[in-house]
Design a protein around this motif. Structure first.
Motif, PDB file in Angstrom:
ATOM      1  N   ILE A  26       0.824  -1.227   0.000  1.00  0.00           N
ATOM      2  CA  ILE A  26       0.000   0.000   0.000  1.00  0.00           C
ATOM      3  C   ILE A  26       0.850   1.266   0.000  1.00  0.00           C
ATOM      4  CG2 ILE A  26      -1.966  -1.152   1.073  1.00  0.00           C
ATOM      5  CD1 ILE A  26      -1.228   0.282   3.720  1.00  0.00           C
ATOM      6  N   SER A  27       2.155   1.136   0.364  1.00  0.00           N
ATOM      7  CA  SER A  27       3.013   2.331   0.340  1.00  0.00           C
ATOM      8  C   SER A  27       3.766   2.476  -0.977  1.00  0.00           C
ATOM      9  CB  SER A  27       4.002   2.318   1.517  1.00  0.00           C
ATOM     10  OG  SER A  27       4.793   1.148   1.513  1.00  0.00           O
ATOM     11  N   HIS A  28       4.117   1.351  -1.619  1.00  0.00           N
ATOM     12  CA  HIS A  28       4.848   1.410  -2.898  1.00  0.00           C
ATOM     13  C   HIS A  28       3.905   1.380  -4.099  1.00  0.00           C
ATOM     14  CE1 HIS A  28       9.087   1.019  -1.509  1.00  0.00           C
ATOM     15  NE2 HIS A  28       8.510   0.474  -0.446  1.00  0.00           N
ATOM     16  N   TYR A  29       2.701   0.829  -3.915  1.00  0.00           N
ATOM     17  CA  TYR A  29       1.713   0.750  -5.012  1.00  0.00           C
ATOM     18  C   TYR A  29       0.377   1.264  -4.471  1.00  0.00           C
ATOM     19  CZ  TYR A  29       5.327  -2.289  -6.940  1.00  0.00           C
ATOM     20  OH  TYR A  29       6.517  -2.794  -7.400  1.00  0.00           O
ATOM     21  N   PRO A  30       0.316   2.541  -4.109  1.00  0.00           N
ATOM     22  CA  PRO A  30      -0.814   3.044  -3.314  1.00  0.00           C
ATOM     23  C   PRO A  30      -2.160   3.091  -4.027  1.00  0.00           C
ATOM     24  CG  PRO A  30       0.701   4.830  -3.902  1.00  0.00           C
ATOM     25  CD  PRO A  30       1.354   3.567  -4.313  1.00  0.00           C
ATOM     26  N   LYS A  31      -2.172   3.114  -5.360  1.00  0.00           N
ATOM     27  CA  LYS A  31      -3.442   3.340  -6.068  1.00  0.00           C
ATOM     28  C   LYS A  31      -4.295   2.090  -6.219  1.00  0.00           C
ATOM     29  CE  LYS A  31      -1.676   7.277  -8.688  1.00  0.00           C
ATOM     30  NZ  LYS A  31      -1.188   7.715 -10.000  1.00  0.00           N
ATOM     31  N   HIS A  71       7.832   5.343   3.619  1.00  0.00           N
ATOM     32  CA  HIS A  71       6.943   5.698   2.499  1.00  0.00           C
ATOM     33  C   HIS A  71       5.503   5.899   2.980  1.00  0.00           C
ATOM     34  CE1 HIS A  71       9.990   4.780  -0.614  1.00  0.00           C
ATOM     35  NE2 HIS A  71      10.391   3.871   0.263  1.00  0.00           N
ATOM     36  N   ALA A  72       5.364   6.098   4.293  1.00  0.00           N
ATOM     37  CA  ALA A  72       4.015   6.202   4.873  1.00  0.00           C
ATOM     38  C   ALA A  72       3.223   7.369   4.289  1.00  0.00           C
ATOM     39  CB  ALA A  72       4.111   6.338   6.398  1.00  0.00           C
ATOM     40  N   ASP A  73       3.914   8.400   3.827  1.00  0.00           N
ATOM     41  CA  ASP A  73       3.214   9.576   3.284  1.00  0.00           C
ATOM     42  C   ASP A  73       2.528   9.271   1.951  1.00  0.00           C
ATOM     43  OD1 ASP A  73       5.774   9.205   2.199  1.00  0.00           O
ATOM     44  OD2 ASP A  73       5.848  11.276   1.473  1.00  0.00           O
ATOM     45  N   LYS A  74       2.873   8.113   1.322  1.00  0.00           N
ATOM     46  CA  LYS A  74       2.268   7.782   0.015  1.00  0.00           C
ATOM     47  C   LYS A  74       0.999   6.939   0.163  1.00  0.00           C
ATOM     48  CE  LYS A  74       6.819   7.730  -2.148  1.00  0.00           C
ATOM     49  NZ  LYS A  74       7.960   6.844  -1.989  1.00  0.00           N
ATOM     50  N   ILE A  75       0.753   6.398   1.367  1.00  0.00           N
ATOM     51  CA  ILE A  75      -0.369   5.466   1.561  1.00  0.00           C
ATOM     52  C   ILE A  75      -1.698   6.180   1.338  1.00  0.00           C
ATOM     53  CG2 ILE A  75      -1.593   4.082   3.310  1.00  0.00           C
ATOM     54  CD1 ILE A  75       1.181   3.394   4.495  1.00  0.00           C
ATOM     55  N   LYS A  76      -2.557   5.556   0.531  1.00  0.00           N
ATOM     56  CA  LYS A  76      -3.887   6.124   0.270  1.00  0.00           C
ATOM     57  C   LYS A  76      -5.004   5.282   0.893  1.00  0.00           C
ATOM     58  CE  LYS A  76      -2.737   8.184  -4.262  1.00  0.00           C
ATOM     59  NZ  LYS A  76      -2.443   9.483  -3.684  1.00  0.00           N
ATOM     60  N   GLU A 114       3.165   0.702  16.187  1.00  0.00           N
ATOM     61  CA  GLU A 114       3.007   2.040  16.785  1.00  0.00           C
ATOM     62  C   GLU A 114       3.664   3.116  15.932  1.00  0.00           C
ATOM     63  OE1 GLU A 114       2.850   0.776  21.518  1.00  0.00           O
ATOM     64  OE2 GLU A 114       4.788   1.226  20.587  1.00  0.00           O
ATOM     65  N   GLN A 115       4.855   2.802  15.365  1.00  0.00           N
ATOM     66  CA  GLN A 115       5.583   3.860  14.659  1.00  0.00           C
ATOM     67  C   GLN A 115       4.913   4.247  13.334  1.00  0.00           C
ATOM     68  OE1 GLN A 115       9.506   2.165  14.627  1.00  0.00           O
ATOM     69  NE2 GLN A 115       9.121   0.781  12.905  1.00  0.00           N
ATOM     70  N   ILE A 116       4.319   3.277  12.634  1.00  0.00           N
ATOM     71  CA  ILE A 116       3.666   3.661  11.373  1.00  0.00           C
ATOM     72  C   ILE A 116       2.307   4.295  11.644  1.00  0.00           C
ATOM     73  CG2 ILE A 116       2.562   1.425  10.820  1.00  0.00           C
ATOM     74  CD1 ILE A 116       3.622   2.151   7.838  1.00  0.00           C
ATOM     75  N   VAL A 117       1.592   3.814  12.676  1.00  0.00           N
ATOM     76  CA  VAL A 117       0.308   4.426  13.035  1.00  0.00           C
ATOM     77  C   VAL A 117       0.520   5.893  13.405  1.00  0.00           C
ATOM     78  CG1 VAL A 117      -1.521   4.437  14.779  1.00  0.00           C
ATOM     79  CG2 VAL A 117      -0.842   2.278  13.698  1.00  0.00           C
ATOM     80  N   LYS A 118       1.583   6.149  14.155  1.00  0.00           N
ATOM     81  CA  LYS A 118       1.885   7.535  14.564  1.00  0.00           C
ATOM     82  C   LYS A 118       2.100   8.425  13.335  1.00  0.00           C
ATOM     83  CE  LYS A 118       5.167  10.175  17.354  1.00  0.00           C
ATOM     84  NZ  LYS A 118       6.454  10.128  18.072  1.00  0.00           N
ATOM     85  N   LYS A 119       2.870   7.933  12.375  1.00  0.00           N
ATOM     86  CA  LYS A 119       3.129   8.717  11.151  1.00  0.00           C
ATOM     87  C   LYS A 119       1.841   9.010  10.390  1.00  0.00           C
ATOM     88  CE  LYS A 119       7.834   8.460   9.500  1.00  0.00           C
ATOM     89  NZ  LYS A 119       8.665   8.268   8.330  1.00  0.00           N
ATOM     90  N   LEU A 120       0.963   7.992  10.309  1.00  0.00           N
ATOM     91  CA  LEU A 120      -0.282   8.168   9.561  1.00  0.00           C
ATOM     92  C   LEU A 120      -1.234   9.122  10.283  1.00  0.00           C
ATOM     93  CD1 LEU A 120      -0.808   4.486   8.361  1.00  0.00           C
ATOM     94  CD2 LEU A 120      -0.170   6.450   6.945  1.00  0.00           C
ATOM     95  N   LYS A 121      -1.240   9.051  11.604  1.00  0.00           N
ATOM     96  CA  LYS A 121      -2.133   9.950  12.362  1.00  0.00           C
ATOM     97  C   LYS A 121      -1.696  11.398  12.238  1.00  0.00           C
ATOM     98  CE  LYS A 121      -4.448   6.959  15.589  1.00  0.00           C
ATOM     99  NZ  LYS A 121      -4.616   6.430  16.943  1.00  0.00           N
ATOM    100  N   ILE A 122      -0.395  11.634  12.157  1.00  0.00           N
ATOM    101  CA  ILE A 122       0.121  13.006  12.023  1.00  0.00           C
ATOM    102  C   ILE A 122      -0.438  13.653  10.764  1.00  0.00           C
ATOM    103  CG2 ILE A 122       2.228  14.328  11.492  1.00  0.00           C
ATOM    104  CD1 ILE A 122       3.682  12.463  13.524  1.00  0.00           C
ATOM    105  N   ARG A 123      -0.603  12.846   9.698  1.00  0.00           N
ATOM    106  CA  ARG A 123      -1.149  13.421   8.455  1.00  0.00           C
ATOM    107  C   ARG A 123      -2.657  13.178   8.317  1.00  0.00           C
ATOM    108  NH1 ARG A 123      -0.097   8.771   4.130  1.00  0.00           N
ATOM    109  NH2 ARG A 123      -1.709   9.856   2.990  1.00  0.00           N
TER     110      ARG A 123
END
Length: 595
Positions: free
Chosen positions: A465-470, A521-526, A546-555
Motif C-alpha cells: 500500500i506504500s509502494h503501489y498506493p493506487k 513511504h508512509a506519506d504515500k499510503i492512500k 506504533e511507529q507507522i500508526v503515529k506517522k499516519l495519524k500526524i497526516r
C-alpha cells in the motif's frame, strides 16, 4: 447480503494436537473448547471428551511420558513465548518443572525409562540455546552442553545413553548431532554442502539407523535413513513435493507420512516388509500430528480443511479407510456455508508462475470485491485449512485469493530463496501481478480490492500500500513489520541471527532497508488501514505498528489501531479473536461493501 454474523465462524472449536495414551485406552488432545487451549481426554468407552487441565494460561503442547499416563505440558504467559514446562499427573496434579519465567524452554524428549526429560533453553545466554536434562522424581536440572547458537533436543536414544540433537544455522539449514550422556562429547552426523533441513526422527529397534525426512541435496523433503556408525544417508522414497510428519510404528515395520501437494495433504503408509506404498482418502485439508495407536491397528491424525475444521481422524490399517473420531469443531449452522478453494497460478512480472488458493463466493454477483490474503513467515505457506475470517468474507460476497508468493515453502528450495535479501520487493511485485491478473479475468471489482496479512504478511501489506498506493481500497496489517531496520534491532535476541539469514543485516543492508521500508513511504499510503497487534509480541515488537500508526495519524490518514492486551504474536484467547475479527469484518464492510 447474508444475514449471518462472523460469530459462529469464530466459535468453531479446534483440535490442535493429540497423543495416544501409551496404555492404549485414551487419547489426549489440546482444544480451545473453553476459549483458552486446554488438555482434553477422550476415553474410547465414554465417547465424550473430558477436560483434564484447568489453567488460566493456554497449553502450548502435550507429550506422554513412556509407560505412563502422565503428560509433559508447556505454557507461556499471554503469548510471550517464554514457555515453561510442567508435569501433568494422571490424577490432575500439576507440577512446575522449569520455573524460570524470563527464559524459553523447548521440550525435546523423555528418556526410554520415563525417569528423565531433555530440553533446551536460553537460560545462560538470551541469544543461545543450551541442552539440559531433568530428573522427574527429584526435579533436579543438569546443564549438559553449551554452545553459541540454537540447538534443540530431538530424541533420546533407545539405549538411554545419548541424545539426538539438531543445530539450526538458519531456519532452513540444520545439522544433526549425537550427544553422549556418558562422555559429554558431541559428534556431528550430517556433513553436507549447501542448505539442508532434517525433521521427524525415528530410531530402528536396534538403534543403529535413524529414519527421517530431509531435503539434503534435493529441492524437496524425502524419506531417508542414516546408518549412524557410518553416517551414510540412504533414500527410501522421494517425490516432487515435500513429505511431512513421518511416524513409525512400535514394531518398526510400518511408516506413515503425508505429502504436501501444493498446500493440500495426501496421506501415505509404507509397509517396510513388502515395501508397498498405500494411500487413503480424506477431504481437502492438511494432515498433521500422525500417530500410530499403541496396538498398531490404527493411525490417528489431525485433519484441518476449509470445510472440515480441525478434528481427530483415524485410519484403520486393515481396511485402509479413514474416519472422523472427534466432532469438536462441529457447527451445523455453517454446514452449507463453508467453501473450498481451487488452486490456480498466475504469471508474475518475470513470468514466474505463482500458485494461489482462489475462494469464490456463492453469490452470483457479476464482479466481486476481493480480499488478497498474504501469509507470514516468509518461510511458510498458505495451506488448505479452515479460516474463520476468510470463510466469513465469502458469505459477504467477497472473493478471497491467498497466493504463495516467492519465498514461500512447499515449492522447493529454489522458490523459497527467490525473495532473500535484496530481492525482497520481488515478493511484493508478485502481489501486484496477482491483482493485475485478477482484473484481466473480469471476475472482480477493480475498485474494491483489499489486502490482509499477518507478521511478514503484514510487512507485505504495508509495502504494497506504500509502494503501489493506487491499487487498494482497504488494508489490514496484523502484527506486521513496518521497518526491517527497526525489526532486526528489536526482535528477540535469539531470533535475530536466524532472521538475518532471510532479510540481511542492518550493517550490510541498512541502506536497502531504508529504501524499501514502508515506514519511510508512509506519506504515500492512500488506502484506509486497520492495524492489529498483541502487546506481548516477542517476534515483531508492537513498536513496529506504533511507529507507522503515529506517522499516519500526524497526516490525518484514516487508520485504526487495535492494541490487544494479554496476547503475543498469535491470538489465542476466544474473546480477543471475536473482538479483532469482528473489527476486521466491520472495517472491510465499510470500505468494500459486499456488492
Amino acid at each position: 447480503m447474508d444475514e449471518i454474523t462472523i460469530d459462529p465462524f469464530i466459535h468453531v472449536r479446534m483440535v490442535r494436537s493429540f497423543e495416544y495414551d501409551p496404555k492404549g485406552k485414551k487419547i489426549s488432545f489440546i482444544s480451545d473448547f473453553t476459549g483458552v487451549p486446554q488438555v482434553w481426554e477422550l476415553d474410547r468407552e465414554n465417547r465424550w471428551p473430558a477436560q483434564t487441565s484447568f489453567t488460566m494460561k493456554g497449553i502450548t503442547f502435550i507429550k506422554y511420558i513412556p509407560h505412563s499416563s502422565d503428560l509433559i505440558i508447556g505454557m507461556d504467559v499471554d503469548g510471550d513465548e517464554k514457555e515453561q514446562l510442567y508435569l501433568l499427573k494422571a490424577s490432575g496434579e500439576k507440577i512446575a518443572l522449569t520455573n524460570s519465567p524470563k527464559h524459553i524452554h523447548l521440550f525435546g524428549d523423555s528418556s526410554p525409562d520415563g525417569k528423565w526429560i531433555a530440553w533446551s533453553s536460553n537460560r545462560r545466554n538470551q541469544q543461545s540455546f543450551d541442552l539440559y536434562i531433568q530428573n522427574l522424581e527429584t526435579l533436579e536440572i543438569q546443564l549438559i552442553f553449551t554452545q553459541e547458537g540454537t540447538i534443540f533436543v530431538e530424541k533420546w536414544f533407545p539405549d538411554g545413553k545419548s541424545l539426538l540433537v539438531r543445530k539450526a544455522h538458519s531456519p532452513l539449514d540444520h545439522d544433526l548431532g549425537v550427544f553422549s550422556l556418558l562422555t559429554g562429547k558431541m559428534e556431528w552426523l550430517t556433513d553436507h554442502k549447501g542448505e539442508a533441513s532434517y525433521k521427524d526422527f525415528h530410531f530402528t529397534n536396534d538403534g543403529d539407523h535413524l529414519y527421517l525426512l530431509t531435503n539434503q541435496d534435493r529441492e524437496f523433503f524425502g524419506l531417508a535413513f542414516i546408518h549412524l556408525a557410518s553416517k551414510q544417508l540412504t533414500w527410501l522414497e522421494v517425490g516432487e513435493w515435500d513429505f511431512e510428519d513421518l511416524v513409525v510404528n512400535k514394531d518398526k515395520n510400518k511408516l506413515a507420512f503425508s505429502m504436501n501437494e501444493g498446500g493440500i495433504s495426501q496421506g501415505y503408509l509404507v509397509d517396510l516388509n513388502t515395501t508397498k506404498l498405500y494411500t487413503w482418502d480424506t477431504p481437502m485439508g492438511v494432515i498433521s500430528n500422525l500417530r500410530f495407536s499403541p496396538d498398531q491397528q490404527k493411525v490417528g491424525f489431525v485433519l484441518n480443511g476449509p470445510t472440515n475444521p480441525s478434528d481427530i481422524w483415524e485410519l484403520d490399517l486393515k481396511t485402509i479407510q479413514a474416519k472422523r473420531l472427534t466432532y469438536i469443531s462441529r457447527a451445523p449452522i455453517l454446514d452449507e456455508k463453508l467453501i473450498e478453494p481451487e488452486i490456480i497460478s498466475f504469471p508474475s512480472f518475470d513470468h514466474l508462475e505463482i500458485p494461489a488458493f482462489y475462494y469464490k463466493p456463492n453469490q452470483t454477483i457479476e464482479k466481486s470485491p476481493v480480499v488478497v490474503y498474504i501469509h507470514g513467515g516468509p518461510e511458510s505457506q498458505t495451506r488448505a485449512v479452515y479460516s474463520p475470517f476468510l470463510q466469513y468474507f465469502l458469505t459477504q460476497g467477497y472473493a478471497v485469493v491467498a497466493p504463495n508468493i516467492r519465498g514461500s515453502t512447499g515449492y522447493g528450495k529454489t522458490f523459497t530463496h527467490l525473495d532473500d535479501g535484496r530481492k525482497r520487493m520481488d515478493a511484493v511485485k508478485d502481489v501486484i501481478a496477482l491483482v493485475e491478473w485478477l482484473k484481466k479475468t473480469g471476475d472482480i471489482d477493480a475498485e474494491k480490492v483489499a489486502i490482509v496479512g499477518g507478521s511478514y504478511g503484514g510487512f507485505v501489506v504495508l509495502a504494497a500500500i506504500s509502494h503501489y498506493p493506487k491499487m487498494w481500497a482497504a488494508a489490514i496489517d496484523i502484527v506486521g513489520m513496518s521497518s526491517l531496520r527497526t525489526f532486526l534491532q528489536t526482535t528477540s535476541p535469539w531470533r535475530k541471527k536466524l532472521r538475518e539469514a532471510e532479510y540481511g543485516t542492518v550493517e550490510k543492508d541498512g541502506d536497502f532497508f531504508d529504501q524499501i521500508d514502508p515506514l519511510n513511504h508512509a506519506d504515500k499510503i492512500k488506502a484506509p488501514l486497520l492495524v492489529i497487534h498483541g502487546v506481548n509480541d516477542p517476534r515483531v515488537p508492537i513498536q513496529e505498528s506504533e511507529q507507522i500508526v503515529k506517522k499516519l495519524k500526524i497526516r490525518n490518514h484514516p487508520v485504526m489501531f487495535i492494541r490487544i492486551e494479554g496476547e503475543g504474536h498469535t491470538m489465542v484467547k476466544l474473546k480477543n479473536k471475536i473482538d479483532s475479527y469482528s473489527m476486521m469484518a466491520e472495517f472491510l464492510e465499510k470500505h468494500l461493501g459486499s456488492n
